[in-house]
Design a protein around this motif. Sequence first.
Motif, PDB file in Angstrom:
ATOM      1  N   HIS A  69       0.848  -1.206   0.000  1.00  0.00           N
ATOM      2  CA  HIS A  69       0.000   0.000   0.000  1.00  0.00           C
ATOM      3  C   HIS A  69       0.879   1.251   0.000  1.00  0.00           C
ATOM      4  O   HIS A  69       1.401   1.644   1.035  1.00  0.00           O
ATOM      5  CB  HIS A  69      -0.929  -0.001   1.225  1.00  0.00           C
ATOM      6  N   HIS A  71       1.483   5.363  -1.897  1.00  0.00           N
ATOM      7  CA  HIS A  71       1.010   6.465  -2.749  1.00  0.00           C
ATOM      8  C   HIS A  71       2.256   7.167  -3.268  1.00  0.00           C
ATOM      9  O   HIS A  71       2.604   8.259  -2.838  1.00  0.00           O
ATOM     10  CB  HIS A  71       0.125   7.420  -1.970  1.00  0.00           C
ATOM     11  N   LEU A 111      -1.850   2.353  -4.406  1.00  0.00           N
ATOM     12  CA  LEU A 111      -3.324   2.399  -4.346  1.00  0.00           C
ATOM     13  C   LEU A 111      -3.870   3.824  -4.373  1.00  0.00           C
ATOM     14  O   LEU A 111      -4.300   4.353  -3.353  1.00  0.00           O
ATOM     15  CB  LEU A 111      -3.813   1.659  -3.099  1.00  0.00           C
ATOM     16  N   LYS A 181      -8.871   0.236  -6.636  1.00  0.00           N
ATOM     17  CA  LYS A 181      -8.930   0.789  -5.276  1.00  0.00           C
ATOM     18  C   LYS A 181     -10.241   1.547  -5.121  1.00  0.00           C
ATOM     19  O   LYS A 181     -10.607   2.341  -5.974  1.00  0.00           O
ATOM     20  CB  LYS A 181      -7.754   1.750  -5.075  1.00  0.00           C
ATOM     21  N   HIS A 240      -6.634  -0.617   6.190  1.00  0.00           N
ATOM     22  CA  HIS A 240      -6.739   0.223   7.396  1.00  0.00           C
ATOM     23  C   HIS A 240      -7.665  -0.294   8.500  1.00  0.00           C
ATOM     24  O   HIS A 240      -7.301  -0.261   9.663  1.00  0.00           O
ATOM     25  CB  HIS A 240      -7.168   1.672   7.071  1.00  0.00           C
ATOM     26  N   ASP A 312       1.225   2.524   3.467  1.00  0.00           N
ATOM     27  CA  ASP A 312       0.433   3.709   3.127  1.00  0.00           C
ATOM     28  C   ASP A 312       1.338   4.942   3.069  1.00  0.00           C
ATOM     29  O   ASP A 312       0.936   6.046   3.434  1.00  0.00           O
ATOM     30  CB  ASP A 312      -0.709   3.926   4.128  1.00  0.00           C
TER      31      ASP A 312
END
Length: 399
Positions: A69, A71, A111, A181, A240, A312
């Motif tokens: 995960h 970005h 994602l 996603k 999450h 994340d």
Amino acid sequence: MKFFLIVAACAMLHAQVYHFGKVWDGEKTINDADIVVDHGEIVSVGPAQHAQAVNMTRYTAIPGMIDAHTHMTYVLNIPVGRAGRGAATVYLSQDNAKKTLETGVTTVRNLGASNYADIAMRDLIDKGLMVGPRMFVSGYGLQKPRGNGNGGRGGPQMATGPEEVAKVVKEQVDAGADVIKMYASTGSGQDVTGDQTFNYDEIKAAVDAAHAAGKRIAIHTYGPAAARDAVRAGADSIEHATDMDDETIAEMARKKIFYVPTIDHNRYYVDNAEMLRYRPGATDALNDFIKRNLETAKKCVRAGVRFAMGSDAVYTMFGQNTRELAWFVRAGMTPEQALKTATVDGAALLQKEDKLGCLKPGCYADIAAVEGNPLEDIDAAISKVRWVMKAGAVVVDKR
Ligand SMILES: [Zn+2]
């Protein structure tokens, strides 16, 4: 006979051999072993016997890790005019890619990105024009317009109702997405609310459209309600989610749905609340969320839910991609179980078990050399990565 000898000799000319003190191949540890690499793949892992081997005996080799995960295209402070910021993103994201490699992560599942910057990055990296991990990307993450919508979609990621949802899923697939996603609840940055946005029918429509296109789907939810619906709808991973009820957790274990808790990303937000200009008191809410996230992870470990490690990571968090592993050990995993979430289990989530997250013949030559034994102390994998190979090329060398 002569022909075979020539072929064997040629193969050895191209091959590179690395002699490690230990090799953890994703399943077991082999002491004092040679890894033979050729054409970007692993040819063999076995007893040391090659005189010309590169001496790596100080290190333990583990498979290049998978961050499920990220970005990668989230960059702070883009110092160009507003109109040019989208175009500048891919260039500035190179730093995130390099810092990710330094953690021993050679593959990411990205994602959510704007303007298909993630697809551009993936393709540039695949063609050797940018240095970075292998990327499996989603394009836009589906979102539901908030408030009482005034008609119109309001952005390429926006969808309301099952039909529109299926259409937006197809648009991502047509654009070249590897995975879908969907943001099925609120919650992001300093906002830790987990209010469900997409309803069951919309989530189900997204799951069905993704699966019909041969893609897997990751559902973002901070709270338990959207997680329950996503699990019922047959999503492939839940991102999450806190406070999931026992029944949902049991169903995740039964259906082999992955949990990607991303506990550490809120730690990053707490540490950087000032830099990110969060409101006063934001860290209290973030810390409370972390506590509940960890509790949920503990329950999932006990219930036998499959995990994948996801950071994340956004902005300046790249380079800290694998800190999540320490939370997994706190949640009750052994170091080896934690390491599997970032290797064999992550590979299973990507449906690349025979190529990624393994150090066996036929696997990609994605290798991280770490100091110490990560099966005894997970910190070796988190902060003692000294050398990284991706597809047979050395991309990090801090020996
Ligand atoms: Zn995310």
